[in-house]
Design a protein around this motif. Sequence first.
Motif, mmCIF file in Angstrom:
data_model
loop_
_atom_site.group_PDB
_atom_site.id
_atom_site.type_symbol
_atom_site.label_atom_id
_atom_site.label_comp_id
_atom_site.label_asym_id
_atom_site.label_seq_id
_atom_site.Cartn_x
_atom_site.Cartn_y
_atom_site.Cartn_z
ATOM 1 N N PRO A 1 0.838 -1.201 0.000
ATOM 2 C CA PRO A 1 0.000 0.000 0.000
ATOM 3 C C PRO A 1 0.877 1.257 0.000
ATOM 4 N N SER A 2 0.369 2.333 -0.638
ATOM 5 C CA SER A 2 1.145 3.561 -0.701
ATOM 6 C C SER A 2 1.340 4.105 0.709
ATOM 7 N N GLU A 3 2.560 4.482 1.021
ATOM 8 C CA GLU A 3 2.874 4.934 2.369
ATOM 9 C C GLU A 3 2.428 6.380 2.567
ATOM 10 N N LYS A 4 1.899 6.647 3.731
ATOM 11 C CA LYS A 4 1.483 8.008 4.091
ATOM 12 C C LYS A 4 2.734 8.843 4.320
ATOM 13 N N PRO A 5 2.799 10.053 3.711
ATOM 14 C CA PRO A 5 3.992 10.887 3.905
ATOM 15 C C PRO A 5 4.185 11.241 5.371
ATOM 16 N N THR A 6 5.434 11.334 5.775
ATOM 17 C CA THR A 6 5.744 11.686 7.156
ATOM 18 C C THR A 6 5.471 13.170 7.398
ATOM 19 N N LYS A 7 5.478 13.539 8.651
ATOM 20 C CA LYS A 7 5.262 14.934 9.026
ATOM 21 C C LYS A 7 6.302 15.835 8.376
ATOM 22 N N ASP A 8 7.555 15.421 8.379
ATOM 23 C CA ASP A 8 8.618 16.234 7.795
ATOM 24 C C ASP A 8 8.479 16.332 6.279
ATOM 25 N N GLU A 9 8.046 15.230 5.645
ATOM 26 C CA GLU A 9 7.843 15.260 4.197
ATOM 27 C C GLU A 9 6.703 16.199 3.823
ATOM 28 N N VAL A 10 5.643 16.154 4.599
ATOM 29 C CA VAL A 10 4.520 17.061 4.360
ATOM 30 C C VAL A 10 4.969 18.498 4.530
ATOM 31 N N LYS A 11 5.743 18.769 5.592
ATOM 32 C CA LYS A 11 6.213 20.127 5.837
ATOM 33 C C LYS A 11 7.071 20.635 4.678
ATOM 34 N N ALA A 12 7.963 19.776 4.167
ATOM 35 C CA ALA A 12 8.836 20.174 3.056
ATOM 36 C C ALA A 12 8.011 20.507 1.808
ATOM 37 N N LYS A 13 7.007 19.677 1.526
ATOM 38 C CA LYS A 13 6.167 19.917 0.352
ATOM 39 C C LYS A 13 5.314 21.177 0.523
ATOM 40 N N VAL A 14 4.789 21.361 1.718
ATOM 41 C CA VAL A 14 3.968 22.543 1.990
ATOM 42 C C VAL A 14 4.817 23.813 1.914
ATOM 43 N N ASP A 15 6.035 23.752 2.460
ATOM 44 C CA ASP A 15 6.935 24.908 2.387
ATOM 45 C C ASP A 15 7.211 25.291 0.939
ATOM 46 N N LYS A 16 7.417 24.278 0.084
ATOM 47 C CA LYS A 16 7.661 24.539 -1.335
ATOM 48 C C LYS A 16 6.430 25.174 -1.987
ATOM 49 N N LEU A 17 5.256 24.672 -1.642
ATOM 50 C CA LEU A 17 4.027 25.243 -2.190
ATOM 51 C C LEU A 17 3.858 26.694 -1.743
ATOM 52 N N TYR A 18 4.198 26.974 -0.495
ATOM 53 C CA TYR A 18 4.082 28.349 0.000
ATOM 54 C C TYR A 18 5.080 29.279 -0.685
ATOM 55 N N GLU A 19 6.242 28.754 -1.035
ATOM 56 C CA GLU A 19 7.191 29.552 -1.834
ATOM 57 C C GLU A 19 6.571 29.895 -3.185
ATOM 58 N N ASP A 20 5.928 28.887 -3.787
ATOM 59 C CA ASP A 20 5.258 29.122 -5.074
ATOM 60 C C ASP A 20 4.129 30.136 -4.924
ATOM 61 N N VAL A 21 3.410 30.052 -3.800
ATOM 62 C CA VAL A 21 2.319 30.993 -3.529
ATOM 63 C C VAL A 21 2.858 32.417 -3.475
ATOM 64 N N GLU A 22 3.992 32.592 -2.784
ATOM 65 C CA GLU A 22 4.561 33.939 -2.658
ATOM 66 C C GLU A 22 4.994 34.496 -4.011
ATOM 67 N N ARG A 23 5.574 33.632 -4.850
ATOM 68 C CA ARG A 23 5.984 34.099 -6.181
ATOM 69 C C ARG A 23 4.759 34.493 -7.009
ATOM 70 N N ALA A 24 3.727 33.641 -6.959
ATOM 71 C CA ALA A 24 2.513 33.946 -7.716
ATOM 72 C C ALA A 24 1.836 35.202 -7.164
ATOM 73 N N THR A 25 1.861 35.355 -5.843
ATOM 74 C CA THR A 25 1.289 36.544 -5.218
ATOM 75 C C THR A 25 2.035 37.791 -5.655
ATOM 76 N N ASP A 26 3.359 37.674 -5.706
ATOM 77 C CA ASP A 26 4.174 38.812 -6.129
ATOM 78 C C ASP A 26 3.854 39.212 -7.565
ATOM 79 N N LYS A 27 3.682 38.222 -8.433
ATOM 80 C CA LYS A 27 3.312 38.512 -9.823
ATOM 81 C C LYS A 27 1.931 39.153 -9.880
ATOM 82 N N ALA A 28 1.024 38.655 -9.033
ATOM 83 C CA ALA A 28 -0.320 39.238 -8.995
ATOM 84 C C ALA A 28 -0.266 40.678 -8.499
ATOM 85 N N ASN A 29 0.569 40.922 -7.472
ATOM 86 C CA ASN A 29 0.710 42.288 -6.957
ATOM 87 C C ASN A 29 1.247 43.221 -8.043
ATOM 88 N N GLY A 30 2.220 42.720 -8.810
ATOM 89 C CA GLY A 30 2.775 43.519 -9.895
ATOM 90 C C GLY A 30 1.733 43.829 -10.955
#
Length: 329
Positions: free
Chosen positions: A23-52
């Motif tokens: 069965p597919s393994e559930k991501p660990t807490k640290d793996e989730v945090k790393a992926k979420v942090d990356k998504l939030y970086e993407d959010v900030e870049r997209a937000t910056d483009k939107a602000n511009g």
Amino acid sequence: MTVLTTAAAAAVALTSQAANAAPSEKPTKDEVKAKVDKLYEDVERATDKANGAQAKQEKLEKEISTIQDNVARGQEDLNELREGIGLAASAQYRSGGIDSSIQLFLSADPDDYLDKAATLDQLSSQQVEALKKIQEKQRTLAQQRQEASEKLEDLADTRETLAEKKKEVQSKLAAAQKLLNTLTAEEKAALDEQETRASRDAGDRVDLGKEVPASERGAAALAAADSQQGKPYVSGGSGPNSYDCSGLTQWAYAQAGVSISRTTYTQQNDGTKIGRSELMPGDLVFFNNLGHVGLYAGNDTVIHAPYPGKVVRYESMSTIGSFQFGVRI
């Protein structure tokens, strides 16, 4: 019969493989945090483009409004000039007929008319001056209308870009939330405690008595940002109730009487670039390939608006991401 037997065997084999597959393994807490942090970086870049895009849209709307007002006033002036020529024609008609030159003007474009030197010889100096004014006004109006048309096209493109970036922000935020929802309540609490502890420790380490601010305006901007601790991060927020990263730095410097631009991509050009060893309290600090900006507070600490779900806070530079450079305003 052989074909049916072979097919049945293949089906049984596939069923067996599916049953035995891990069965597919559930991501660990640290793996989730790393992926979420990356998504939030993407959010900030997209937000910056939107602000511009938002800032550009507002600028274009003002420019278009100004041009349209100028065109309206110019058209009124042109109508008055034409009316003056019309009155001259009427006076000539009453006195025995319209001068051929005036008659030609009334039935043709002034540009074409003024190009005919022979015709000019038939006009009085006052009539020549009036026609030249009309010619100049028509050219100006044509240029302004063309400029307005081009800006309207640019505005349409900018609005489309803004809508796309807003949609991208929402998509990334939804993806991050979906990942966070895979964590248990205990795992979420552990992450929150980890971040709270890091933020609290960073705040405790700030001591401006040990590091002199870069300037009075830098000190004032830092003090303004400090007063906003606890205000929530909101994409597109520029104060005073919520902020994104560049919204906080822009607002803080505005309180110090200094106007800087809206996005990380433009704020990098609002001052002098400096290295990490040169940082002083009040300097802007950029991270993650211009994906994030904050204010250096001293002692390797930054005050910033981190990302969605968090609030304005102090944080160690080592936990924010990849440091890029500083900018002294």
